[in-house]
Design a protein around this motif. Sequence first.
Motif, PDB file in Angstrom:
ATOM      1  N   LEU A 211       0.825  -1.206   0.000  1.00 35.26           N
ATOM      2  CA  LEU A 211       0.000   0.000   0.000  1.00 35.26           C
ATOM      3  C   LEU A 211       0.861   1.260   0.000  1.00 35.26           C
ATOM      4  CD1 LEU A 211      -2.783  -1.079   2.530  1.00 35.26           C
ATOM      5  CD2 LEU A 211      -3.079  -0.672   0.081  1.00 35.26           C
ATOM      6  N   THR A 212       1.973   1.216   0.744  1.00 34.39           N
ATOM      7  CA  THR A 212       2.883   2.364   0.779  1.00 34.39           C
ATOM      8  C   THR A 212       3.480   2.613  -0.596  1.00 34.39           C
ATOM      9  OG1 THR A 212       3.427   1.958   3.102  1.00 34.39           O
ATOM     10  CG2 THR A 212       4.982   3.288   1.833  1.00 34.39           C
ATOM     11  N   TRP A 213       3.879   1.555  -1.291  1.00 34.33           N
ATOM     12  CA  TRP A 213       4.420   1.676  -2.643  1.00 34.33           C
ATOM     13  C   TRP A 213       3.373   2.254  -3.585  1.00 34.33           C
ATOM     14  CZ3 TRP A 213       3.224  -0.391  -7.451  1.00 34.33           C
ATOM     15  CH2 TRP A 213       4.210  -0.256  -8.437  1.00 34.33           C
ATOM     16  N   LEU A 214       2.126   1.807  -3.433  1.00 33.18           N
ATOM     17  CA  LEU A 214       1.038   2.301  -4.272  1.00 33.18           C
ATOM     18  C   LEU A 214       0.838   3.799  -4.075  1.00 33.18           C
ATOM     19  CD1 LEU A 214      -1.157   1.105  -6.219  1.00 33.18           C
ATOM     20  CD2 LEU A 214      -2.680   1.062  -4.246  1.00 33.18           C
ATOM     21  N   ARG A 215       1.027   4.247  -2.852  1.00 36.39           N
ATOM     22  CA  ARG A 215       0.806   5.658  -2.512  1.00 36.39           C
ATOM     23  C   ARG A 215       1.822   6.561  -3.184  1.00 36.39           C
ATOM     24  NH1 ARG A 215      -0.853   6.922   3.681  1.00 36.39           N
ATOM     25  NH2 ARG A 215      -2.161   8.751   3.287  1.00 36.39           N
ATOM     26  N   GLN A 216       2.974   6.013  -3.578  1.00 35.94           N
ATOM     27  CA  GLN A 216       4.032   6.813  -4.175  1.00 35.94           C
ATOM     28  C   GLN A 216       3.855   7.006  -5.680  1.00 35.94           C
ATOM     29  OE1 GLN A 216       7.498   4.610  -3.001  1.00 35.94           O
ATOM     30  NE2 GLN A 216       7.413   5.300  -0.870  1.00 35.94           N
ATOM     31  N   LEU A 217       2.883   6.336  -6.279  1.00 33.95           N
ATOM     32  CA  LEU A 217       2.633   6.444  -7.702  1.00 33.95           C
ATOM     33  C   LEU A 217       1.897   7.749  -8.026  1.00 33.95           C
ATOM     34  CD1 LEU A 217       1.401   2.804  -8.459  1.00 33.95           C
ATOM     35  CD2 LEU A 217       3.687   3.743  -8.847  1.00 33.95           C
ATOM     36  N   ALA A 221      -2.377   8.943  -3.856  1.00 35.06           N
ATOM     37  CA  ALA A 221      -3.282   9.114  -2.720  1.00 35.06           C
ATOM     38  C   ALA A 221      -4.670   8.579  -3.055  1.00 35.06           C
ATOM     39  CB  ALA A 221      -3.360  10.589  -2.326  1.00 35.06           C
ATOM     40  N   LEU A 222      -5.134   8.873  -4.278  1.00 31.56           N
ATOM     41  CA  LEU A 222      -6.447   8.382  -4.701  1.00 31.56           C
ATOM     42  C   LEU A 222      -6.433   6.856  -4.829  1.00 31.56           C
ATOM     43  CD1 LEU A 222      -9.325   8.857  -5.701  1.00 31.56           C
ATOM     44  CD2 LEU A 222      -8.386   9.202  -8.001  1.00 31.56           C
ATOM     45  N   ILE A 225      -6.526   5.225  -1.408  1.00 31.17           N
ATOM     46  CA  ILE A 225      -7.867   5.236  -0.802  1.00 31.17           C
ATOM     47  C   ILE A 225      -8.764   4.200  -1.465  1.00 31.17           C
ATOM     48  CG2 ILE A 225      -9.960   6.620  -0.506  1.00 31.17           C
ATOM     49  CD1 ILE A 225      -8.134   9.061  -0.170  1.00 31.17           C
ATOM     50  N   LEU A 226      -8.715   4.126  -2.805  1.00 36.61           N
ATOM     51  CA  LEU A 226      -9.570   3.181  -3.525  1.00 36.61           C
ATOM     52  C   LEU A 226      -9.244   1.735  -3.146  1.00 36.61           C
ATOM     53  CD1 LEU A 226      -9.673   4.793  -7.091  1.00 36.61           C
ATOM     54  CD2 LEU A 226     -11.523   4.688  -5.409  1.00 36.61           C
ATOM     55  N   VAL A 227      -7.940   1.413  -3.063  1.00 37.23           N
ATOM     56  CA  VAL A 227      -7.550   0.052  -2.716  1.00 37.23           C
ATOM     57  C   VAL A 227      -7.852  -0.242  -1.251  1.00 37.23           C
ATOM     58  CG1 VAL A 227      -5.603  -1.546  -2.520  1.00 37.23           C
ATOM     59  CG2 VAL A 227      -5.830  -0.099  -4.545  1.00 37.23           C
ATOM     60  N   SER A 228      -7.656   0.730  -0.372  1.00 32.73           N
ATOM     61  CA  SER A 228      -7.978   0.535   1.043  1.00 32.73           C
ATOM     62  C   SER A 228      -9.475   0.273   1.224  1.00 32.73           C
ATOM     63  CB  SER A 228      -7.552   1.755   1.857  1.00 32.73           C
ATOM     64  OG  SER A 228      -6.150   1.954   1.788  1.00 32.73           O
TER      65      SER A 228
END
Length: 264
Positions: A211-217, A221-222, A225-228
């Motif tokens: 999730l942290t890696w995803l947030r850096q793309l 941030a969007l 949130i969508l994956v969470s």
Amino acid sequence: MAKAGYAARGVVFLLVAAMALFSGLAGGRPDTKSALSTLLDQPLGRVWVGTIGLGLLGFVAWRLAQSLADSDGHGSGSKALAIRAALLGSALAYIGLASFAISHALSAGGGGQSSGEQSLARWIMSQPYGAYLAMVVGLGFIIGGVITSMKGLTRKFEKYLRLPDAKGFMRVVCIYGLVARGIVFALTGLLFAYAGITVDPDQAGSMSDALTWLRQLPFGALLYILVSLGLAAFGLYNLVEARYRVVHGPSLNDVKKAVMIPRS
């Protein structure tokens, strides 16, 4: 036991999603073990975590019935054996999470330890050709993620569910949850494979690291949130399975075949 297991897994993923969405306020890592450790600090936390651990043991029993005794009737073809092998892998993974929950409920110990993925990576890399094995395991995670997402997109999960509103809200939640879980699973596999490439087990990431890696793309941030929210939907999907999953217990003959030791 199967339905109790689905319910327990649903609660765990709802906790993970809550930690992911409110991590800026509550802190902590949004993964399964951290979620259970956080619950442990709440009122009656040991009771809740112990109950979840027992439920997860029920889920392990159900996964063993699916994989070894073929309760869902997949058969013995190459594709069916691959599915059953994945179910067996799921059983082994949840044995670890169930034992973590029960042991911490009994001891109320803290959860400050490396992720299960990093521990697995260290063990694999200590074996001969361990780096290559880690890459293979990472590829397995990626394939599992793709299969999980496709299970949602193609609605194959409906084969084993008897939904009262098969065209309504429950279906959308199940699809969303499975796709999100598949994405996180695949990202975890990428991190695991990268750990094998760099021969560094600390690079093997947990759900939180994915999730942290995803947030850096870009637009991270969007996406985060969508994956969470999708992980919350996956938790709800498990609660739907706890209520509407068609569960066939293995026959006595299936059990005998599963545990039978060939004679010389």
